[in-house]
Design a protein around this motif. Structure first.
Motif, short mmCIF file in Angstrom:
data_model
loop_
_atom_site.label_atom_id
_atom_site.label_comp_id
_atom_site.label_asym_id
_atom_site.label_seq_id
_atom_site.Cartn_x
_atom_site.Cartn_y
_atom_site.Cartn_z
N GLY A 85 0.82 -1.21 0.00
CA GLY A 85 0.00 0.00 0.00
C GLY A 85 0.86 1.26 0.00
N ASP A 86 1.93 1.20 0.75
CA ASP A 86 2.82 2.36 0.81
C ASP A 86 3.51 2.61 -0.53
OD1 ASP A 86 2.08 2.62 3.41
OD2 ASP A 86 3.93 1.78 4.26
N ILE A 87 3.78 1.52 -1.23
CA ILE A 87 4.40 1.69 -2.54
C ILE A 87 3.43 2.36 -3.51
CG2 ILE A 87 5.23 0.41 -4.58
CD1 ILE A 87 6.55 -1.55 -2.52
N VAL A 218 -0.55 -5.18 5.74
CA VAL A 218 -0.02 -3.92 5.31
C VAL A 218 -0.85 -2.80 5.86
CG1 VAL A 218 0.38 -2.46 3.35
CG2 VAL A 218 0.78 -4.88 3.23
N ASP A 219 -0.19 -1.77 6.11
CA ASP A 219 -0.92 -0.61 6.55
C ASP A 219 -0.45 0.58 5.77
OD1 ASP A 219 -2.85 0.23 7.98
OD2 ASP A 219 -1.96 -0.05 9.93
N THR A 220 -1.28 1.54 5.72
CA THR A 220 -0.92 2.72 4.98
C THR A 220 -0.68 3.90 5.86
OG1 THR A 220 -2.49 1.95 3.43
CG2 THR A 220 -1.66 4.13 3.07
N PRO A 221 0.35 4.59 5.62
CA PRO A 221 0.63 5.78 6.40
C PRO A 221 -0.19 6.95 5.90
CG PRO A 221 2.34 5.37 4.81
CD PRO A 221 1.30 4.31 4.62
N LEU A 222 -0.31 7.88 6.76
CA LEU A 222 -1.04 9.07 6.36
C LEU A 222 -0.05 10.10 5.86
CD1 LEU A 222 -3.44 9.33 9.37
CD2 LEU A 222 -3.94 8.49 7.09
N LEU A 344 -13.06 5.77 2.64
CA LEU A 344 -13.56 4.41 2.89
C LEU A 344 -12.48 3.56 3.55
CD1 LEU A 344 -16.11 2.58 2.27
CD2 LEU A 344 -14.71 1.63 0.46
N ASP A 345 -11.26 3.65 3.03
CA ASP A 345 -10.14 2.90 3.59
C ASP A 345 -9.96 3.22 5.07
OD1 ASP A 345 -7.48 1.63 3.88
OD2 ASP A 345 -6.80 3.70 3.90
N ALA A 346 -9.97 4.52 5.37
CA ALA A 346 -9.74 4.93 6.76
C ALA A 346 -10.87 4.43 7.66
CB ALA A 346 -9.61 6.45 6.84
N1 LIG Z 1 2.74 1.96 6.63
C1 LIG Z 1 1.68 2.58 7.11
N2 LIG Z 1 1.58 2.84 8.37
N3 LIG Z 1 0.70 2.92 6.26
C2 LIG Z 1 -0.50 3.61 6.65
C3 LIG Z 1 -1.76 2.83 6.30
C4 LIG Z 1 -3.04 3.64 6.39
C5 LIG Z 1 -4.29 2.82 6.18
N4 LIG Z 1 -5.44 3.62 6.28
C6 LIG Z 1 -4.35 1.71 7.21
O1 LIG Z 1 -4.79 1.96 8.30
O2 LIG Z 1 -3.98 0.60 6.93
#
Ligand SMILES: NC(=[NH2+])NCCC[C@H](N)C(=O)O
Length: 388
Positions: A85-87, A218-222, A344-346
């Motif tokens: 997701g970060d990519i 995976v998570d996404t950064p803001l 929506l993702d958030a």
């Molecule tokens: N590498 C990260 N922290 N990415 C942020 C991810 C943001 C995304 N909305 C989530 O909560 O998954």
């Protein structure tokens, strides 16, 4: 007009050309964002809180991994999802002409933190464990572990009882206690896992190994994205894909102008929308799906040992404030629509993080009470092992 602008700059007030209003000077200067009223200011503050939360979100888990010399509590798939997701996020920042420097920097920050966490997980899950195992496989260790499994008296159940018969509480006691502790969260531990010796260090390193290797997330950064005349802030880096900020400041464009992708986009007239939205939805899908391996890992282990809940608490706050920052800035239909993948993702991630936090509370504090059953199960299995 020029004099007025200069005066306002001097008094830390800038002028928002598009809105034709005065705005906060330092925000305009450093973030290229126009804060023209209280709602804008709250929106920006929410965006900053979101950014800070994302910046620190993974640190608790990194510390937990370091302390336990293990990463068995966190799903690798979950983290890999974050990386993917970060990519997308980074690619969006580079390709989308509407992105701001802050967005790019934030995307780099998230990606870096997540990569550090992934590398740490790989290190503890594979390299460190391999080395540990090699050490533990020494014949002396094997003998030590086998000895206590052999019944010495006919009446001996083979299970050491804490504070019991005065039997020497050496290796065997360790084995009992550590295994029981590791099994505490799992109602039906794989039979052989009980026999696996816990060599040293944090209890569950070895035992939980199997569990941790097949999950990821995976998570996404803001990203903080503040576009000068843009009414919608993109603090979380999601804005990288937004199709809403055509009035990007000059410096930002100069920063990215070297990238062929962006040039290509401009030449073909796809300024932002199509690719931005497409990347946004892909990113959302990856981020949202990324939580599932972590949820599944917790269920499969029946335990949250090794998982730091603060990572999810910070992520939850970051996502909530991110949504707040968007909605406070504008409720215009077009803006909301363009931001839909990020919104929506958030929102979905907030729900999933809440679920993970509840899972944590359940396994840590409620399920713990049933560990006596697990202990008995363990004893039964242990006895069974002695008979064989
Ligand atoms: N590498 C990260 N922290 N990415 C942020 C991810 C943001 C995304 N909305 C989530 O909560 O998954």
């Amino acid at each position: 007009m020029n004099v007025l602008m200069l005066l306002r700059q001097k008094n830390s007030i800038a002028y928002c050309v598009k809105e034709n209003k005065a705005c906060v000077g330092w925000v305009n200067r450093y973030f290229k964002d126009c804060l023209c009223n209280l709602s804008d200011e709250f929106s920006f503050a929410f965006g900053l809180v979101s950014l800070v939360c994302w910046a620190v979100a993974e640190i608790p888990q990194i510390i937990t991994n370091f302390r336990t010399k293990s990463s068995h509590g966190v799903s690798l798939l979950f983290l890999l999802g974050w990386v993917v997701g970060d990519i997308f996020n980074l690619a969006g920042c580079l390709l989308e002409p509407a992105t701001l420097p802050t967005q790019l920097y934030t995307a780099v920050l998230y990606t870096t933190t997540t990569i550090i966490l992934v590398l740490q997980v790989l290190y503890y899950d594979y390299f460190y464990r391999c080395w540990k195992r090699r050490d533990d496989d020494s014949s002396q260790e094997v003998e030590e572990v086998k000895k206590p499994l052999r019944p010495q008296k006919p009446t001996d159940s083979g299970i050491p009882i804490p504070g019991g018969t005065g039997r020497s509480p050496s290796r065997r006691m360790d084995f009992y206690f550590m295994s029981a502790r590791s099994l505490a969260g799992s109602s039906t531990p794989p039979f052989r896992s009980i026999l696996r010796p816990i060599a040293s260090g944090p209890s569950a390193v070895g035992l939980n190994h199997d569990y941790s290797s097949d999950d990821d997330t995976v998570d996404t950064p803001l990203n903080i994205s503040v576009s000068q005349p843009k009414p919608i802030p993109r603090f979380a880096g999601y804005g990288a894909f937004l199709a809403t900020s055509s009035g990007m400041p000059h410096q930002t464009k100069a920063l990215i102008v070297g990238f062929g992708g962006r040039k290509l986009l401009q030449e073909h007239g796809t300024e932002h929308s199509a690719l931005g939205q497409c990347l946004g939805w892909m990113m959302a899908a990856v981020y949202m799906g990324g939580r599932l391996p972590q949820i599944w890992l917790n269920i499969k282990r029946g335990s949250v040992e090794g998982l730091n809940p603060f990572m999810f608490v910070f992520a939850l706050i970051a996502n909530v404030t991110y949504v707040g920052s968007i909605l406070l800035r504008s409720t215009e239909r077009t803006k909301i629509k363009a931001n839909m993948p990020w919104l929506l993702d958030a929102v979905v991630c907030v729900v999933l993080d809440l679920f993970i936090i509840l899972q944590y509370v359940y396994y840590k504090y409620f399920r713990k009470n049933s560990s006596t059953f697990n202990g008995r199960e363990y004893e039964g299995a242990y006895e069974q092992a002695n008979k064989n």
